[in-house]
Design a protein around this motif. Structure first.
Motif, PDB file in Angstrom:
ATOM      1  N   VAL A 180       0.849  -1.198   0.000  1.00  0.00           N
ATOM      2  CA  VAL A 180       0.000   0.000   0.000  1.00  0.00           C
ATOM      3  C   VAL A 180       0.879   1.241   0.000  1.00  0.00           C
ATOM      4  CG1 VAL A 180      -1.677   1.351   1.313  1.00  0.00           C
ATOM      5  CG2 VAL A 180      -1.948  -1.120   1.132  1.00  0.00           C
ATOM      6  N   GLN A 181       0.504   2.188  -0.822  1.00  0.00           N
ATOM      7  CA  GLN A 181       1.100   3.523  -0.794  1.00  0.00           C
ATOM      8  C   GLN A 181       0.029   4.485  -0.309  1.00  0.00           C
ATOM      9  OE1 GLN A 181       1.824   5.521  -4.553  1.00  0.00           O
ATOM     10  NE2 GLN A 181       3.794   6.285  -3.803  1.00  0.00           N
ATOM     11  N   LEU A 182       0.337   5.249   0.725  1.00  0.00           N
ATOM     12  CA  LEU A 182      -0.608   6.220   1.274  1.00  0.00           C
ATOM     13  C   LEU A 182      -0.197   7.618   0.827  1.00  0.00           C
ATOM     14  CD1 LEU A 182      -2.963   7.031   3.131  1.00  0.00           C
ATOM     15  CD2 LEU A 182      -1.348   6.998   5.053  1.00  0.00           C
ATOM     16  N   LEU A 183      -1.070   8.274   0.068  1.00  0.00           N
ATOM     17  CA  LEU A 183      -0.839   9.637  -0.394  1.00  0.00           C
ATOM     18  C   LEU A 183      -1.762  10.574   0.368  1.00  0.00           C
ATOM     19  CD1 LEU A 183      -0.696   9.031  -4.261  1.00  0.00           C
ATOM     20  CD2 LEU A 183       1.199   9.031  -2.614  1.00  0.00           C
ATOM     21  N   VAL A 184      -1.170  11.469   1.145  1.00  0.00           N
ATOM     22  CA  VAL A 184      -1.925  12.429   1.955  1.00  0.00           C
ATOM     23  C   VAL A 184      -1.940  13.741   1.187  1.00  0.00           C
ATOM     24  CG1 VAL A 184      -2.119  13.542   4.202  1.00  0.00           C
ATOM     25  CG2 VAL A 184      -1.161  11.235   4.038  1.00  0.00           C
ATOM     26  N   LEU A 185      -3.120  14.137   0.699  1.00  0.00           N
ATOM     27  CA  LEU A 185      -3.235  15.277  -0.201  1.00  0.00           C
ATOM     28  C   LEU A 185      -3.600  16.540   0.560  1.00  0.00           C
ATOM     29  CD1 LEU A 185      -5.364  13.557  -3.028  1.00  0.00           C
ATOM     30  CD2 LEU A 185      -2.911  13.370  -2.575  1.00  0.00           C
ATOM     31  N   GLY A 186      -2.992  17.686   0.150  1.00  0.00           N
ATOM     32  CA  GLY A 186      -3.405  18.966   0.716  1.00  0.00           C
ATOM     33  C   GLY A 186      -2.257  19.895   1.018  1.00  0.00           C
ATOM     34  N   ASP A 187      -2.423  21.161   0.644  1.00  0.00           N
ATOM     35  CA  ASP A 187      -1.422  22.186   0.958  1.00  0.00           C
ATOM     36  C   ASP A 187      -1.485  22.622   2.416  1.00  0.00           C
ATOM     37  OD1 ASP A 187      -0.589  22.217  -1.655  1.00  0.00           O
ATOM     38  OD2 ASP A 187      -1.715  24.015  -2.228  1.00  0.00           O
ATOM     39  N   GLU A 188      -2.601  22.344   3.069  1.00  0.00           N
ATOM     40  CA  GLU A 188      -2.826  22.893   4.414  1.00  0.00           C
ATOM     41  C   GLU A 188      -2.276  22.017   5.530  1.00  0.00           C
ATOM     42  OE1 GLU A 188      -6.289  20.085   3.737  1.00  0.00           O
ATOM     43  OE2 GLU A 188      -4.898  21.319   2.579  1.00  0.00           O
ATOM     44  N   LEU A 189      -1.621  20.901   5.187  1.00  0.00           N
ATOM     45  CA  LEU A 189      -1.250  19.919   6.196  1.00  0.00           C
ATOM     46  C   LEU A 189       0.178  20.108   6.686  1.00  0.00           C
ATOM     47  CD1 LEU A 189      -2.838  16.749   4.560  1.00  0.00           C
ATOM     48  CD2 LEU A 189      -3.784  18.203   6.365  1.00  0.00           C
ATOM     49  N   LEU A 190       0.342  20.075   7.999  1.00  0.00           N
ATOM     50  CA  LEU A 190       1.651  20.136   8.644  1.00  0.00           C
ATOM     51  C   LEU A 190       2.051  18.748   9.110  1.00  0.00           C
ATOM     52  CD1 LEU A 190       1.132  23.273  10.924  1.00  0.00           C
ATOM     53  CD2 LEU A 190       2.548  23.162   8.865  1.00  0.00           C
ATOM     54  N   ALA A 191       3.326  18.404   8.956  1.00  0.00           N
ATOM     55  CA  ALA A 191       3.828  17.111   9.415  1.00  0.00           C
ATOM     56  C   ALA A 191       4.299  17.173  10.862  1.00  0.00           C
ATOM     57  CB  ALA A 191       4.963  16.647   8.519  1.00  0.00           C
ATOM     58  N   SER A 192       4.476  18.371  11.401  1.00  0.00           N
ATOM     59  CA  SER A 192       4.930  18.503  12.788  1.00  0.00           C
ATOM     60  C   SER A 192       4.514  19.867  13.304  1.00  0.00           C
ATOM     61  CB  SER A 192       6.456  18.342  12.875  1.00  0.00           C
ATOM     62  OG  SER A 192       7.109  19.359  12.122  1.00  0.00           O
ATOM     63  N   GLY A 193       4.611  20.012  14.623  1.00  0.00           N
ATOM     64  CA  GLY A 193       4.344  21.304  15.227  1.00  0.00           C
ATOM     65  C   GLY A 193       2.872  21.565  15.498  1.00  0.00           C
ATOM     66  N   VAL A 194       2.608  22.755  15.981  1.00  0.00           N
ATOM     67  CA  VAL A 194       1.271  23.160  16.395  1.00  0.00           C
ATOM     68  C   VAL A 194       0.553  23.820  15.214  1.00  0.00           C
ATOM     69  CG1 VAL A 194      -0.026  24.640  17.992  1.00  0.00           C
ATOM     70  CG2 VAL A 194       2.053  23.465  18.756  1.00  0.00           C
ATOM     71  N   PRO A 195      -0.737  23.500  15.000  1.00  0.00           N
ATOM     72  CA  PRO A 195      -1.478  24.174  13.925  1.00  0.00           C
ATOM     73  C   PRO A 195      -1.444  25.689  14.090  1.00  0.00           C
ATOM     74  CG  PRO A 195      -2.732  22.329  14.777  1.00  0.00           C
ATOM     75  CD  PRO A 195      -1.563  22.493  15.697  1.00  0.00           C
ATOM     76  N   ARG A 196      -1.497  26.380  12.967  1.00  0.00           N
ATOM     77  CA  ARG A 196      -1.523  27.841  12.973  1.00  0.00           C
ATOM     78  C   ARG A 196      -2.492  28.307  11.891  1.00  0.00           C
ATOM     79  NH1 ARG A 196       3.629  26.093  11.420  1.00  0.00           N
ATOM     80  NH2 ARG A 196       4.308  26.660   9.300  1.00  0.00           N
ATOM     81  N   PRO A 197      -2.801  29.585  11.819  1.00  0.00           N
ATOM     82  CA  PRO A 197      -3.831  30.049  10.880  1.00  0.00           C
ATOM     83  C   PRO A 197      -3.638  29.504   9.461  1.00  0.00           C
ATOM     84  CG  PRO A 197      -3.185  31.853  12.303  1.00  0.00           C
ATOM     85  CD  PRO A 197      -2.271  30.704  12.630  1.00  0.00           C
ATOM     86  N   GLY A 198      -4.672  28.824   8.975  1.00  0.00           N
ATOM     87  CA  GLY A 198      -4.656  28.276   7.625  1.00  0.00           C
ATOM     88  C   GLY A 198      -3.997  26.927   7.492  1.00  0.00           C
ATOM     89  N   LEU A 199      -3.343  26.452   8.544  1.00  0.00           N
ATOM     90  CA  LEU A 199      -2.607  25.191   8.486  1.00  0.00           C
ATOM     91  C   LEU A 199      -3.046  24.281   9.631  1.00  0.00           C
ATOM     92  CD1 LEU A 199       0.979  26.576   7.746  1.00  0.00           C
ATOM     93  CD2 LEU A 199      -0.651  25.618   6.095  1.00  0.00           C
ATOM     94  N   VAL A 200      -3.196  23.000   9.334  1.00  0.00           N
ATOM     95  CA  VAL A 200      -3.610  22.010  10.339  1.00  0.00           C
ATOM     96  C   VAL A 200      -2.633  20.845  10.319  1.00  0.00           C
ATOM     97  CG1 VAL A 200      -6.040  22.642  10.140  1.00  0.00           C
ATOM     98  CG2 VAL A 200      -5.134  20.801   8.721  1.00  0.00           C
ATOM     99  N   ARG A 201      -2.568  20.127  11.438  1.00  0.00           N
ATOM    100  CA  ARG A 201      -1.720  18.929  11.501  1.00  0.00           C
ATOM    101  C   ARG A 201      -2.343  17.798  10.698  1.00  0.00           C
ATOM    102  NH1 ARG A 201       2.249  17.721  15.322  1.00  0.00           N
ATOM    103  NH2 ARG A 201       2.272  15.680  14.306  1.00  0.00           N
ATOM    104  N   ASP A 202      -1.494  17.017  10.046  1.00  0.00           N
ATOM    105  CA  ASP A 202      -1.944  15.795   9.384  1.00  0.00           C
ATOM    106  C   ASP A 202      -2.180  14.731  10.450  1.00  0.00           C
ATOM    107  OD1 ASP A 202      -2.299  13.512   7.833  1.00  0.00           O
ATOM    108  OD2 ASP A 202      -0.128  13.212   7.618  1.00  0.00           O
ATOM    109  N   ALA A 203      -3.435  14.363  10.670  1.00  0.00           N
ATOM    110  CA  ALA A 203      -3.770  13.313  11.634  1.00  0.00           C
ATOM    111  C   ALA A 203      -3.812  11.945  10.988  1.00  0.00           C
ATOM    112  CB  ALA A 203      -5.118  13.619  12.283  1.00  0.00           C
ATOM    113  N   LEU A 204      -4.046  11.892   9.679  1.00  0.00           N
ATOM    114  CA  LEU A 204      -4.246  10.598   9.019  1.00  0.00           C
ATOM    115  C   LEU A 204      -2.934   9.893   8.702  1.00  0.00           C
ATOM    116  CD1 LEU A 204      -7.189  11.600   6.683  1.00  0.00           C
ATOM    117  CD2 LEU A 204      -7.279  10.336   8.839  1.00  0.00           C
ATOM    118  N   GLY A 205      -1.871  10.629   8.495  1.00  0.00           N
ATOM    119  CA  GLY A 205      -0.568   9.986   8.273  1.00  0.00           C
ATOM    120  C   GLY A 205      -0.163   9.100   9.438  1.00  0.00           C
ATOM    121  N   PRO A 206      -0.333   9.542  10.697  1.00  0.00           N
ATOM    122  CA  PRO A 206      -0.061   8.646  11.829  1.00  0.00           C
ATOM    123  C   PRO A 206      -1.150   7.616  12.076  1.00  0.00           C
ATOM    124  CG  PRO A 206       0.276  10.951  12.435  1.00  0.00           C
ATOM    125  CD  PRO A 206      -0.446  10.948  11.118  1.00  0.00           C
ATOM    126  N   LEU A 207      -2.438   7.951  11.791  1.00  0.00           N
ATOM    127  CA  LEU A 207      -3.549   7.075  12.165  1.00  0.00           C
ATOM    128  C   LEU A 207      -3.682   5.861  11.246  1.00  0.00           C
ATOM    129  CD1 LEU A 207      -7.143   8.286  13.065  1.00  0.00           C
ATOM    130  CD2 LEU A 207      -6.801   6.326  11.607  1.00  0.00           C
TER     131      LEU A 207
END
Length: 394
Positions: A180-207
């Motif tokens: 399986v290859q998992l492709l997480v799509l979206g410009d708004e996703l952060l791989a680390s750190g705290v969410p900030r305006p316009g950007l959110v953490r990627d929860a599905l990459g770990p889940l």
């Protein structure tokens, strides 16, 4: 741009799951693996015993192997690992360890706490009289040589490995795990750190990867892909995975390019929307070469709904596993539903049945993190006491 060849329109939830399962009914080839490498695969052949188990009469307890009625003359000891054991005369006893081979002629084992040695004589002092065969594991008690222990299609977990080793196997015939290859799509996703305006953490990459592995898959890559049609098209075109799983891009928003990318890849849509909440805009496509793509919505709980609806049935079938047996439980209280669609609701089990959890919105994971299962709530909801199907939570 032509759309990918589509099957039927929006499917009901049971129909979508069955479509995904049927799409995967081409298990991957079998291979022989050492026990240490077989964990997580699926048996490609029935597991049969290469020996009787146990292979000889053994003691089930520490104590004394005795012959006939007591008292008995104590005449030595037998430890586990001895390959040659002298016969035991009537009226004699030998000290014996759990798992040791029972001497020929022994009729029972007297537990250590039920025996008393007076000089060279052993006396029984247990609460009940000693009976023939007591605390003896007779040869073949668990299985006989050549007996089928497990059918093909069983996932190889730790207990399967232990059973295989106990009955003589060094290798197992298992299906290759779907890659399986998992492709997480979206410009708004952060791989680390705290969410900030316009950007959110990627929860599905770990889940998702641990859940995919539990379904029999080998997760070769987790990769973020920006909201760019060309990047997504090339990622699909060059993927060598048996199954590509994407998150986001399944609807009709300004940067939802998945349908267009599938069209250019020559894909055939098997599922394009499911009457389920959350997760309505999920999809399943067949790619050239017999590969598949599962498109999950980008909202976390909606993506989980897509996993249990499409990804897991597909992967279990491709791994060679049978369909899961449905679980069910009564609703302890009324379970809210959608007016027209099936609803997947995080719940916990209790003495009176399952209860819903708060924080069950499409973008939320707080309820799922406490859930023991997802209740399959029919359109209109389920009344207290009504039986509902359950899907195990990750």
């Amino acid at each position: 741009m032509a759309a990918p060849h589509a099957g039927p329109g929006v499917l009901g939830w049971p129909q979508a799951r069955e479509t995904a399962r049927r799409a995967g009914l081409r298990p991957l080839p079998a291979l022989g693996l050492p026990l240490a490498e077989a964990l997580g695969h699926t048996l490609a052949e029935p597991l049969t015993a290469l020996t009787d188990l146990p292979a000889f009469d053994t003691s089930a307890m520490d104590g004394w192997a005795v012959a006939g009625p007591g008292p008995w003359r104590v005449a030595g000891r037998v430890l586990a690992g001895r390959t040659e054991v002298a016969p035991l005369d009537d009226g004699a006893a030998v000290e014996i360890a759990t798992g040791a081979q029972l001497p020929p002629g022994a009729t029972a084992v007297l537990r250590r706490e039920h025996g008393r040695v007076d000089g060279t004589l052993l006396h029984a002092c247990g609460p009940t009289p000693l009976t023939t065969g007591q605390d003896v594991r007779p040869r073949g008690q668990e299985c006989r040589r050549g007996e089928e222990l497990l059918p093909a299609g069983v996932p190889v977990g730790p207990a399967v490995l232990g059973l295989a080793a106990a009955c003589g196997h060094d290798r197992l015939s298992v299906h290759r795990r779907p890659v399986v290859q998992l492709l997480v799509l979206g410009d708004e996703l952060l791989a680390s750190g705290v969410p900030r305006p316009g950007l959110v953490r990627d929860a599905l990459g770990p889940l998702l990867p641990p859940w995919l592995r539990a379904a029999g898959a080998e997760v070769a890559e987790v990769r973020g892909v920006r909201d760019d049609f060309g990047l997504l098209r090339d990622a699909l075109r060059h993927s060598g995975a048996d199954v590509v799983v994407t998150t986001g891009g399944t609807a009709a928003g300004p940067v939802d390019f998945l349908h267009r990318a599938l069209a250019e890849a020559g894909a055939r849509l098997l599922v394009d929307g499911v009457a389920v909440r959350p997760g309505h805009p999920m999809l399943l496509a067949e790619l050239p070469g017999g590969r598949h793509l599962v498109g999950l919505p980008g909202n976390p709980l909606a993506a989980v709904a897509g996993m249990v609806t499409l990804a897991l049935p597909l992967l279990r079938a491709r791994s060679g596993r049978g369909a899961e047996s449905p679980a069910a439980a009564p609703a302890a209280v009324a379970l809210p539903g959608h007016p027209a669609d099936t609803r997947l609701l995080p719940v916990r089990r209790g003495a009176e049945g399952v209860r819903p959890l708060a924080f069950d919105g499409p973008a939320m994971l707080r309820g799922l993190a406490r859930a023991e299962a997802l209740a399959v709530v029919p359109p209109g909801g389920a009344a207290a006491g009504e039986t509902v199907e359950l899907v195990e939570a990750p």
